[in-house]
Scaffold this active site. Structure first.
Site, PDB file in Angstrom:
ATOM      1  N   ASP A   1      30.374  11.910 -84.987  1.00  0.00           N
ATOM      2  CA  ASP A   1      30.252  10.807 -84.043  1.00  0.00           C
ATOM      3  C   ASP A   1      29.111  11.152 -83.092  1.00  0.00           C
ATOM      4  O   ASP A   1      29.287  11.918 -82.137  1.00  0.00           O
ATOM      5  CB  ASP A   1      31.570  10.602 -83.289  1.00  0.00           C
TER       6      ASP A   1
ATOM      7  N   TYR B   1      36.142  11.745 -77.749  1.00  0.00           N
ATOM      8  CA  TYR B   1      36.350  10.306 -77.594  1.00  0.00           C
ATOM      9  C   TYR B   1      35.560   9.589 -78.665  1.00  0.00           C
ATOM     10  O   TYR B   1      34.392   9.916 -78.912  1.00  0.00           O
ATOM     11  CB  TYR B   1      35.881   9.853 -76.205  1.00  0.00           C
TER      12      TYR B   1
ATOM     13  N   LYS C   1      24.890   3.607 -78.057  1.00  0.00           N
ATOM     14  CA  LYS C   1      24.150   3.981 -76.853  1.00  0.00           C
ATOM     15  C   LYS C   1      22.620   3.904 -77.043  1.00  0.00           C
ATOM     16  O   LYS C   1      22.091   2.807 -77.060  1.00  0.00           O
ATOM     17  CB  LYS C   1      24.642   5.337 -76.343  1.00  0.00           C
TER      18      LYS C   1
HETATM   19  C1  LIG Z   1      30.570   6.034 -75.911  1.00  0.00           C
HETATM   20  C2  LIG Z   1      31.158   6.636 -77.102  1.00  0.00           C
HETATM   21  C3  LIG Z   1      31.859   5.883 -78.058  1.00  0.00           C
HETATM   22  C4  LIG Z   1      32.226   4.439 -77.844  1.00  0.00           C
HETATM   23  O1  LIG Z   1      31.113   3.599 -77.808  1.00  0.00           O
HETATM   24  P1  LIG Z   1      31.264   2.151 -77.106  1.00  0.00           P
HETATM   25  O2  LIG Z   1      29.922   1.529 -77.309  1.00  0.00           O
HETATM   26  O3  LIG Z   1      31.638   2.399 -75.698  1.00  0.00           O
HETATM   27  O4  LIG Z   1      32.333   1.423 -77.857  1.00  0.00           O
HETATM   28  C5  LIG Z   1      32.270   6.505 -79.213  1.00  0.00           C
HETATM   29  N1  LIG Z   1      32.010   7.813 -79.428  1.00  0.00           N
HETATM   30  C6  LIG Z   1      31.348   8.563 -78.533  1.00  0.00           C
HETATM   31  C7  LIG Z   1      31.065   9.990 -78.840  1.00  0.00           C
HETATM   32  C8  LIG Z   1      30.909   8.012 -77.337  1.00  0.00           C
HETATM   33  O5  LIG Z   1      30.296   8.792 -76.438  1.00  0.00           O
END
Ligand SMILES: *Cc1c(COP(=O)(O)O)cnc(C)c1O
Length: 429
Positions: free
Chosen positions: A239, A144, A267
């Site tokens: 990511d 994701y 995060k």
């Molecule tokens: C949470 C998450 C996102 C998206 O971040 P948001 O602040 O919710 O837009 C993208 N990549 C990874 C791996 C994530 O865990």
């Protein structure tokens, strides 16, 4: 357990907000109950609208590695709030956070702040496309990267065919530029690279997959991606929105010793306030306006309150080094859960990387999306409800991570292990 106040709030929320929530997983749909409305968080605990207290393993979906309302973070926010909440002008706080991130993650030579992880990944692929002059990206099924159009693409009908939108509203033309490979499977990447030679701008990957449950990278997988990218002149994007400052201070790239070209963060970097960031090689990041032609912007990017919270969090992590303790506590949980699984005869297995854990209700070893979805989501839903009734607040989906924080005490862990044992026995019976 009854939650009358939460139920009332949910009914009211649904009259003004689609599904009553501002992000879909929060609705608890896959666990078959209404969501709890939370009112307070302190350390390892949250309290709901009905006054019940829970040991929290969601931690706002990852940011709260120090636990809720850490005094340093609260103080930093309060101090900044008295000065100003937003300027839309440069501040020294932004430099301090950028400098600290560069120090902790040396592959990042330049970085830019955003307000979410979604913006960070969207912007990173734009930079990669601007840098390479190519259009297509490869991502991995089950990973994701936020809700940008380019990422809401599932595999087409054949392994080598182009992607298809996984959400209405995403155009087929957008889907054409996103290719899906299989996690932990280098041949699936090689096949795409061969079929679309010279057309691929970037490979983006969660170096530890945390959005199909927790799936560790197999030995050699990340190195293999690095080699393919070097050979084919493709930009490698890690990511690390979830894994950054989580699996270790320098993220998964430090843990596995593989350097990406670009990194996306979110995060933890915001310490519970809305922040994302993307950064990496100078020659790529200098393509961004105003230095270069690749456009990217944000009214609230680098927001002072968010920078203050992020700085306070990263400074604490650097000074206190909670990682060995997080490792000990997380290993204890994972090993105890595994013992409970074995004793209960439930078909399940436990995965873990650092303080990211997942209990999959499948007997199969989970290595990718295909194996992750062999999980019995009904059994998970039952498990979730049994845990909640015992005061343990987990993410309400089989395909989310469980996060241990510095605030969890040994007593909290013991209570959790005992709840796990009883919950598994209830599911079996
Ligand atoms: C949470 C998450 C996102 C998206 O971040 P948001 O602040 O919710 O837009 C993208 N990549 C990874 C791996 C994530 O865990």
């Amino acid at each position: 357990m009854k939650h009358p106040k939460s139920e009332k709030l949910f009914e009211r929320a649904k009259r003004s907000i689609p599904g009553g929530v501002n992000s879909p997983v929060r609705a608890f749909k896959s666990v078959g109950i209404d969501p709890l409305f939370l009112v307070r968080g302190k350390g390892a605990y949250v309290w709901d609208a009905d006054g019940s207290k829970y040991i929290d393993y969601v931690g706002s979906w990852g940011p709260l590695i120090l636990g809720h309302s850490h005094p340093n973070v609260i103080e930093a926010i309060q101090k900044q709030a008295l000065l100003a909440t937003s300027f839309g002008a440069p501040t020294e706080l932004e430099i301090e956070l950028a400098e600290l991130v560069k120090e902790l993650i040396p592959s990042i030579e330049l970085l830019r702040m955003t307000s979410s992880g979604t913006e960070a990944t969207m912007s990173a692929i734009r930079v990669a496309r601007g840098y390479t002059g190519k259009d297509k990206i490869i991502k991995f099924e089950g990973c994701y990267h936020g809700h940008g159009d380019s990422f809401l693409i599932k595999a087409g009908s054949g392994a080598l065919t182009l992607g298809a939108p996984s959400s209405p509203g995403v155009t087929i033309d957008t889907a054409k530029d996103t290719l899906n490979a299989t996690y932990n499977n280098l041949p699936s990447v090689e096949a795409l690279v061969t079929a679309h030679r010279g057309q691929i701008a970037a490979i983006i990957v969660e170096p530890v997959a945390g959005n199909m449950g927790v799936v560790p990278p197999k030995a050699g997988f990340l190195e293999g991606l690095r080699n393919i990218c070097d050979r084919e002149q493709i930009v490698l994007i890690f990511d690390e929105v979830m894994t950054g400052f989580r699996v270790t201070l320098g993220g998964a790239q430090q843990w596995y010793g593989v350097k990406p070209d670009l990194t996306t963060l979110g995060k933890i970097i915001g310490g519970g306030l809305p922040v994302g960031a993307f950064g990496g090689k100078r020659e790529m990041m200098e393509l961004l306006s105003p230095v270069g032609p690749v456009y990217q912007a944000g009214t609230l990017s680098g927001n002072p309150l968010a920078m203050a919270a992020g700085l306070a969090t990263l400074r604490m992590l650097k000074e206190e080094n909670p990682y060995p303790e997080l490792e000990r506590k997380s290993a204890l949980l994972a090993e105890s859960f595994s013992e409970n699984i074995n004793r209960s005869d439930i078909k399940a297995n436990q995965t873990r990387v650092g303080s990211m854990l997942c209990l999959f209700f499948t007997q199969k070893e989970v290595t990718d999306y295909e194996t992750a979805i062999t999980s019995d989501t009904k059994a998970f839903a039952h498990y979730f409800r049994e845990m909640l009734d015992r005061g343990i607040y987990l993410a309400p989906s089989q395909f989310e991570a469980m996060f241990v924080s510095a605030a969890h005490s040994d007593e909290d862990l013991e209570q959790t292990i005992e709840a796990n044992r009883k919950a598994l026995n209830r599911i079996r019976d």
